[in-house]
Design a protein around this motif. Structure first.
Motif, short mmCIF file in Angstrom:
data_model
loop_
_atom_site.label_atom_id
_atom_site.label_comp_id
_atom_site.label_asym_id
_atom_site.label_seq_id
_atom_site.Cartn_x
_atom_site.Cartn_y
_atom_site.Cartn_z
N THR A 151 45.72 45.98 32.48
CA THR A 151 44.32 46.10 32.13
C THR A 151 43.37 45.63 33.22
O THR A 151 42.35 46.25 33.49
CB THR A 151 44.02 45.28 30.84
N ASN A 152 43.71 44.50 33.86
CA ASN A 152 42.78 43.88 34.80
C ASN A 152 43.48 43.39 36.07
O ASN A 152 44.68 43.15 36.09
CB ASN A 152 42.11 42.66 34.14
N THR A 153 42.68 43.24 37.11
CA THR A 153 43.05 42.47 38.29
C THR A 153 42.22 41.20 38.25
O THR A 153 40.99 41.26 38.18
CB THR A 153 42.76 43.25 39.58
N THR A 154 42.88 40.04 38.29
CA THR A 154 42.20 38.76 38.10
C THR A 154 42.60 37.79 39.20
O THR A 154 43.77 37.69 39.55
CB THR A 154 42.56 38.15 36.73
N ILE A 155 41.63 37.06 39.72
CA ILE A 155 41.90 35.99 40.67
C ILE A 155 41.51 34.65 40.03
O ILE A 155 40.42 34.52 39.47
CB ILE A 155 41.16 36.20 42.02
N ILE A 167 38.11 26.01 39.89
CA ILE A 167 36.80 25.72 40.45
C ILE A 167 35.74 26.57 39.75
O ILE A 167 36.07 27.50 39.01
CB ILE A 167 36.78 25.95 41.97
N ALA A 168 34.49 26.26 39.99
CA ALA A 168 33.39 26.99 39.35
C ALA A 168 33.47 28.48 39.67
O ALA A 168 33.70 28.87 40.81
CB ALA A 168 32.05 26.42 39.82
N GLY A 169 33.30 29.30 38.64
CA GLY A 169 33.33 30.75 38.80
C GLY A 169 34.68 31.39 38.57
O GLY A 169 34.79 32.62 38.49
N SER A 170 35.73 30.58 38.49
CA SER A 170 37.09 31.08 38.27
C SER A 170 37.44 31.00 36.79
O SER A 170 37.07 30.03 36.11
CB SER A 170 38.08 30.21 39.07
N PRO A 171 38.15 32.03 36.27
CA PRO A 171 38.67 33.22 36.94
C PRO A 171 37.61 34.32 37.03
O PRO A 171 36.57 34.26 36.40
CB PRO A 171 39.81 33.66 36.03
N LEU A 172 37.95 35.34 37.83
CA LEU A 172 37.08 36.50 37.98
C LEU A 172 37.94 37.75 37.92
O LEU A 172 38.95 37.84 38.61
CB LEU A 172 36.33 36.43 39.30
N SER A 173 37.55 38.72 37.06
CA SER A 173 38.38 39.90 36.80
C SER A 173 37.59 41.19 37.02
O SER A 173 36.35 41.21 36.90
CB SER A 173 38.89 39.89 35.35
N ILE A 174 38.32 42.25 37.30
CA ILE A 174 37.78 43.61 37.26
C ILE A 174 38.80 44.49 36.56
O ILE A 174 39.99 44.18 36.52
CB ILE A 174 37.48 44.17 38.66
N GLY A 175 38.35 45.59 36.00
CA GLY A 175 39.24 46.50 35.31
C GLY A 175 40.13 47.27 36.26
O GLY A 175 39.78 47.51 37.42
N VAL A 176 41.29 47.65 35.77
CA VAL A 176 42.22 48.46 36.56
C VAL A 176 41.69 49.88 36.63
O VAL A 176 41.30 50.46 35.63
CB VAL A 176 43.62 48.44 35.92
N VAL A 177 41.68 50.46 37.84
CA VAL A 177 41.17 51.82 38.00
C VAL A 177 42.22 52.77 38.54
O VAL A 177 41.95 53.93 38.77
CB VAL A 177 39.94 51.84 38.95
N GLN A 178 43.44 52.29 38.73
CA GLN A 178 44.52 53.16 39.18
C GLN A 178 45.85 52.61 38.69
O GLN A 178 45.96 51.44 38.34
CB GLN A 178 44.52 53.33 40.71
N THR A 179 46.87 53.47 38.65
CA THR A 179 48.18 53.06 38.14
C THR A 179 49.28 53.32 39.16
O THR A 179 50.45 53.34 38.83
CB THR A 179 48.51 53.84 36.84
N THR A 180 48.90 53.51 40.40
CA THR A 180 49.86 53.85 41.46
C THR A 180 50.78 52.67 41.76
O THR A 180 50.37 51.52 41.73
CB THR A 180 49.10 54.23 42.75
#
Length: 220
Positions: A151-155, A167-180
């Motif tokens: 579903t997501n890429t998360t750091i 630390i402040a601001g963590s975690p940060l995620s974006i949606g998955v846009v490819q399945t390669t």
């Protein structure tokens, strides 16, 4: 809160694998800026954005988690380093990477402002949280977890080696846009196109290929 913290630590421990032997990675270093040992890659102050500079190794996986430590001593102007999986033998620019697919974290300076963001490339087009990043400081060791599930890429960025305090601001995620499936795991892949100085260490890298419907770091 104590119970939640304990659960988080237990779940996190299941994401940490054996350390990668970085000395077995393919090294591309035309300007002789890399110093690689089995557990550490050091990049001396590097300013030539047009040159490829990275180490990588074929992995051919899709969903994964990876832990690593990093310490940035110099990052200025518009410059950065990418860490993660991709299917190209080159360096990405700020917003494009040929026709590559990738899932990475970028540790950058943008107009001198320091920030960390998850990022994906789908057929060379970048997706990342444009207005949001995790701030970091120079000459400070951080402990990271990069995770890509279905579903997501998360750091996640931690201040301690046990990875208990984010630390402040963590975690940060974006949606998955490819399945390669990606066949290259990149460590210390310098970003090209924009000018700026950078010097850093990345160490104690682990990588686990995973298969799960949702993130293993989930507190119920």
């Amino acid at each position: 809160n104590i119970i939640i913290s304990i659960l988080f630590i237990i779940l996190l421990s299941n994401t940490v694998g054996a350390l990668e032997n970085l000395s077995t990675y393919v090294e591309v270093d035309p300007t002789s800026k890399l110093t690689v040992t089995p557990t550490n890659v050091k990049v001396a102050t590097e300013t030539t954005d047009a040159s490829n500079l990275y180490i990588n190794l074929s992995k051919n996986i899709t969903t994964f988690n990876s832990t690593f430590d990093f310490n940035v001593t110099t990052m200025s102007g518009d410059s950065g380093v990418y860490f993660g999986l991709g299917d190209c033998n080159s360096n990405p620019s700020w917003t494009s990477w040929g026709t590559c697919n990738a899932t990475i974290v970028r540790i950058v300076a943008s107009s001198g402002t320091l920030g960390i963001q998850p990022m994906t490339f789908a057929n060379g087009v970048a997706t990342y949280p444009v207005s949001t990043s995790i701030s970091y400081s120079l000459n400070t060791r951080y402990y990271a977890l990069l995770e890509r599930n279905n579903t997501n890429t998360t750091i996640y960025i931690f201040s301690d080696s046990a990875r208990t305090t984010q630390i402040a601001g963590s975690p940060l995620s974006i949606g998955v846009v490819q399945t390669t499936n990606w066949n290259k795991f990149f460590v210390a892949n310098n970003m090209v196109q924009y000018a700026g100085n950078r010097a850093y260490n990345i160490s104690n890298v682990s990588l686990i290929s995973t298969s799960y419907p949702t993130s293993p770091i989930k507190i119920i």
